[in-house]
Motif scaffolding. Structure first.
Motif, PDB file in Angstrom:
ATOM      1  N   UNK A   1       1.237  -0.575 -10.983  1.00 39.38           N
ATOM      2  CA  UNK A   1       1.038  -1.731 -11.862  1.00 39.38           C
ATOM      3  C   UNK A   1       0.078  -2.709 -11.201  1.00 39.38           C
ATOM      4  N   UNK A   2      -0.769  -3.301 -12.016  1.00 42.03           N
ATOM      5  CA  UNK A   2      -1.618  -4.401 -11.571  1.00 42.03           C
ATOM      6  C   UNK A   2      -0.952  -5.665 -12.092  1.00 42.03           C
ATOM      7  N   UNK A   3      -0.581  -6.537 -11.170  1.00 46.04           N
ATOM      8  CA  UNK A   3       0.159  -7.740 -11.505  1.00 46.04           C
ATOM      9  C   UNK A   3      -0.791  -8.942 -11.524  1.00 46.04           C
ATOM     10  N   UNK A   4      -0.242 -10.115 -11.571  1.00 44.90           N
ATOM     11  CA  UNK A   4      -1.064 -11.333 -11.596  1.00 44.90           C
ATOM     12  C   UNK A   4      -1.551 -11.711 -10.205  1.00 44.90           C
ATOM     13  N   UNK A   5      -2.616 -12.504 -10.172  1.00 49.36           N
ATOM     14  CA  UNK A   5      -3.109 -13.127  -8.938  1.00 49.36           C
ATOM     15  C   UNK A   5      -3.471 -12.140  -7.830  1.00 49.36           C
ATOM     16  N   UNK A   6      -4.022 -11.002  -8.193  1.00 48.57           N
ATOM     17  CA  UNK A   6      -4.474 -10.052  -7.183  1.00 48.57           C
ATOM     18  C   UNK A   6      -3.369  -9.226  -6.536  1.00 48.57           C
ATOM     19  N   UNK A   7      -2.206  -9.231  -7.138  1.00 51.11           N
ATOM     20  CA  UNK A   7      -1.101  -8.422  -6.608  1.00 51.11           C
ATOM     21  C   UNK A   7      -1.015  -7.099  -7.364  1.00 51.11           C
ATOM     22  N   UNK A   8      -0.609  -6.062  -6.626  1.00 46.42           N
ATOM     23  CA  UNK A   8      -0.380  -4.755  -7.238  1.00 46.42           C
ATOM     24  C   UNK A   8       0.925  -4.172  -6.717  1.00 46.42           C
ATOM     25  N   UNK A   9       1.534  -3.332  -7.551  1.00 49.36           N
ATOM     26  CA  UNK A   9       2.721  -2.590  -7.126  1.00 49.36           C
ATOM     27  C   UNK A   9       2.286  -1.182  -6.778  1.00 49.36           C
ATOM     28  N   UNK A  10       2.674  -0.747  -5.588  1.00 50.62           N
ATOM     29  CA  UNK A  10       2.355   0.594  -5.124  1.00 50.62           C
ATOM     30  C   UNK A  10       3.637   1.414  -5.112  1.00 50.62           C
TER      31      UNK A  10
ATOM     32  N   UNK B   1      -0.386  -8.959   3.814  1.00 54.23           N
ATOM     33  CA  UNK B   1      -0.441  -8.851   2.360  1.00 54.23           C
ATOM     34  C   UNK B   1       0.773  -8.182   1.739  1.00 54.23           C
ATOM     35  N   UNK B   2       1.652  -7.631   2.551  1.00 51.47           N
ATOM     36  CA  UNK B   2       2.861  -6.988   2.029  1.00 51.47           C
ATOM     37  C   UNK B   2       3.832  -8.080   1.602  1.00 51.47           C
ATOM     38  N   UNK B   3       4.020  -8.217   0.298  1.00 51.12           N
ATOM     39  CA  UNK B   3       4.807  -9.311  -0.265  1.00 51.12           C
ATOM     40  C   UNK B   3       6.258  -8.908  -0.484  1.00 51.12           C
ATOM     41  N   UNK B   4       6.461  -7.695  -0.947  1.00 47.98           N
ATOM     42  CA  UNK B   4       7.808  -7.208  -1.251  1.00 47.98           C
ATOM     43  C   UNK B   4       7.833  -5.704  -0.995  1.00 47.98           C
TER      44      UNK B   4
ATOM     45  N   UNK C   1      11.181   3.981   7.076  1.00 50.63           N
ATOM     46  CA  UNK C   1      10.743   2.937   6.159  1.00 50.63           C
ATOM     47  C   UNK C   1       9.474   2.252   6.680  1.00 50.63           C
ATOM     48  N   UNK C   2       9.431   2.017   7.982  1.00 53.01           N
ATOM     49  CA  UNK C   2       8.260   1.376   8.593  1.00 53.01           C
ATOM     50  C   UNK C   2       7.015   2.262   8.503  1.00 53.01           C
ATOM     51  N   UNK C   3       7.194   3.569   8.651  1.00 52.15           N
ATOM     52  CA  UNK C   3       6.058   4.490   8.523  1.00 52.15           C
ATOM     53  C   UNK C   3       5.439   4.353   7.133  1.00 52.15           C
ATOM     54  N   UNK C   4       6.289   4.299   6.108  1.00 49.77           N
ATOM     55  CA  UNK C   4       5.779   4.165   4.740  1.00 49.77           C
ATOM     56  C   UNK C   4       5.075   2.826   4.541  1.00 49.77           C
ATOM     57  N   UNK C   5       5.617   1.768   5.115  1.00 47.41           N
ATOM     58  CA  UNK C   5       4.981   0.452   5.001  1.00 47.41           C
ATOM     59  C   UNK C   5       3.617   0.455   5.684  1.00 47.41           C
ATOM     60  N   UNK C   6       3.508   1.173   6.801  1.00 50.21           N
ATOM     61  CA  UNK C   6       2.223   1.277   7.492  1.00 50.21           C
ATOM     62  C   UNK C   6       1.160   1.923   6.619  1.00 50.21           C
ATOM     63  N   UNK C   7       1.556   2.891   5.806  1.00 50.69           N
ATOM     64  CA  UNK C   7       0.597   3.532   4.903  1.00 50.69           C
ATOM     65  C   UNK C   7       0.013   2.508   3.941  1.00 50.69           C
ATOM     66  N   UNK C   8       0.856   1.609   3.468  1.00 50.76           N
ATOM     67  CA  UNK C   8       0.406   0.589   2.520  1.00 50.76           C
ATOM     68  C   UNK C   8      -0.489  -0.430   3.217  1.00 50.76           C
TER      69      UNK C   8
ATOM     70  N   UNK D   1      10.754   4.104  -3.626  1.00 53.23           N
ATOM     71  CA  UNK D   1       9.993   3.341  -2.635  1.00 53.23           C
ATOM     72  C   UNK D   1       8.834   2.635  -3.349  1.00 53.23           C
ATOM     73  N   UNK D   2       8.841   1.308  -3.236  1.00 51.33           N
ATOM     74  CA  UNK D   2       7.810   0.493  -3.874  1.00 51.33           C
ATOM     75  C   UNK D   2       7.422  -0.669  -2.994  1.00 51.33           C
ATOM     76  N   UNK D   3       6.152  -1.001  -3.058  1.00 51.25           N
ATOM     77  CA  UNK D   3       5.659  -2.160  -2.319  1.00 51.25           C
ATOM     78  C   UNK D   3       4.813  -3.008  -3.262  1.00 51.25           C
ATOM     79  N   UNK D   4       4.968  -4.312  -3.156  1.00 52.49           N
ATOM     80  CA  UNK D   4       4.070  -5.221  -3.843  1.00 52.49           C
ATOM     81  C   UNK D   4       3.175  -5.828  -2.783  1.00 52.49           C
ATOM     82  N   UNK D   5       1.863  -5.754  -3.023  1.00 54.63           N
ATOM     83  CA  UNK D   5       0.917  -6.269  -2.049  1.00 54.63           C
ATOM     84  C   UNK D   5      -0.034  -7.258  -2.713  1.00 54.63           C
ATOM     85  N   UNK D   6      -0.453  -8.202  -1.895  1.00 56.10           N
ATOM     86  CA  UNK D   6      -1.456  -9.182  -2.307  1.00 56.10           C
ATOM     87  C   UNK D   6      -2.801  -8.697  -1.793  1.00 56.10           C
ATOM     88  N   UNK D   7      -3.689  -8.347  -2.701  1.00 52.98           N
ATOM     89  CA  UNK D   7      -5.021  -7.913  -2.308  1.00 52.98           C
ATOM     90  C   UNK D   7      -5.920  -9.127  -2.182  1.00 52.98           C
ATOM     91  N   UNK D   8      -6.799  -9.077  -1.224  1.00 57.75           N
ATOM     92  CA  UNK D   8      -7.727 -10.199  -0.998  1.00 57.75           C
ATOM     93  C   UNK D   8      -9.152  -9.724  -1.169  1.00 57.75           C
TER      94      UNK D   8
END
Length: 140
Positions: free
Chosen positions: A109-118, A78-81, A62-69, A133-140
């Motif tokens: 999906x492109x979400x609100x406030x600069x967040x995306x679902x990967x 920036x990893x929110x969920x 699971x951590x390996x996949x999170x590292x990719x994001x 496997x899904x991650x929501x990230x806050x892009x800056x």
């Protein structure tokens, strides 16, 4: 590449992320996590409980996949969920090669406030090892 909100649309693909996992990695992870279950280091025990051999810790995979994001975003904070389901184990042979884990991702999906679902596809040995496997990230 560091992702920025202006450049990311649905369908944007993350660079393929490949990690080789060896038995030495499993020993180091066991020490860090405190998970010394013998299915992660003993072929005898792993096969006696019906596994094909020693397997990587699910949380390690699971951590390996999170590292990719986080490599793609350039911001580990920036990893929110993050969520996964464990589909198949990553079997790690007792050799110098180990097992290869490949992570592919696409913006679902492109979400609100600069967040995306990967949405992630994580495989090893040609088999999908994590599902949903899904991650929501806050892009800056």
């Amino acid at each position: 590449m560091t992702a920025s909100p202006a450049d990311v649309v649905v369908g944007t693909e993350l660079p393929e992320f490949v990690v080789r996992v060896t038995r030495a990695d499993l020993v180091r992870y066991a020490g860090a996590s405190g998970d010394f279950n013998p299915i992660h280091w003993s072929d005898r025990v792993a096969t006696s409980v019906g596994l094909p051999g020693v397997i990587a810790h699910g949380m390690f995979t699971m951590a390996v996949a999170a590292r990719a994001v986080t490599a793609w975003t350039g911001d580990p904070a920036g990893l929110v969920e993050y969520q996964v389901r464990f589909g198949r184990p990553v079997v790690v042979p007792d050799d110098d090669e180990g097992a290869e884990v490949t992570v592919r991702g696409k913006v679902g999906a492109v979400l609100e406030n600069g967040r995306v679902r990967v949405d992630l596809t994580v495989t090893s040995g040609g088999e999908k090892v994590l599902s949903l496997a899904r991650a929501t990230v806050q892009l800056r």
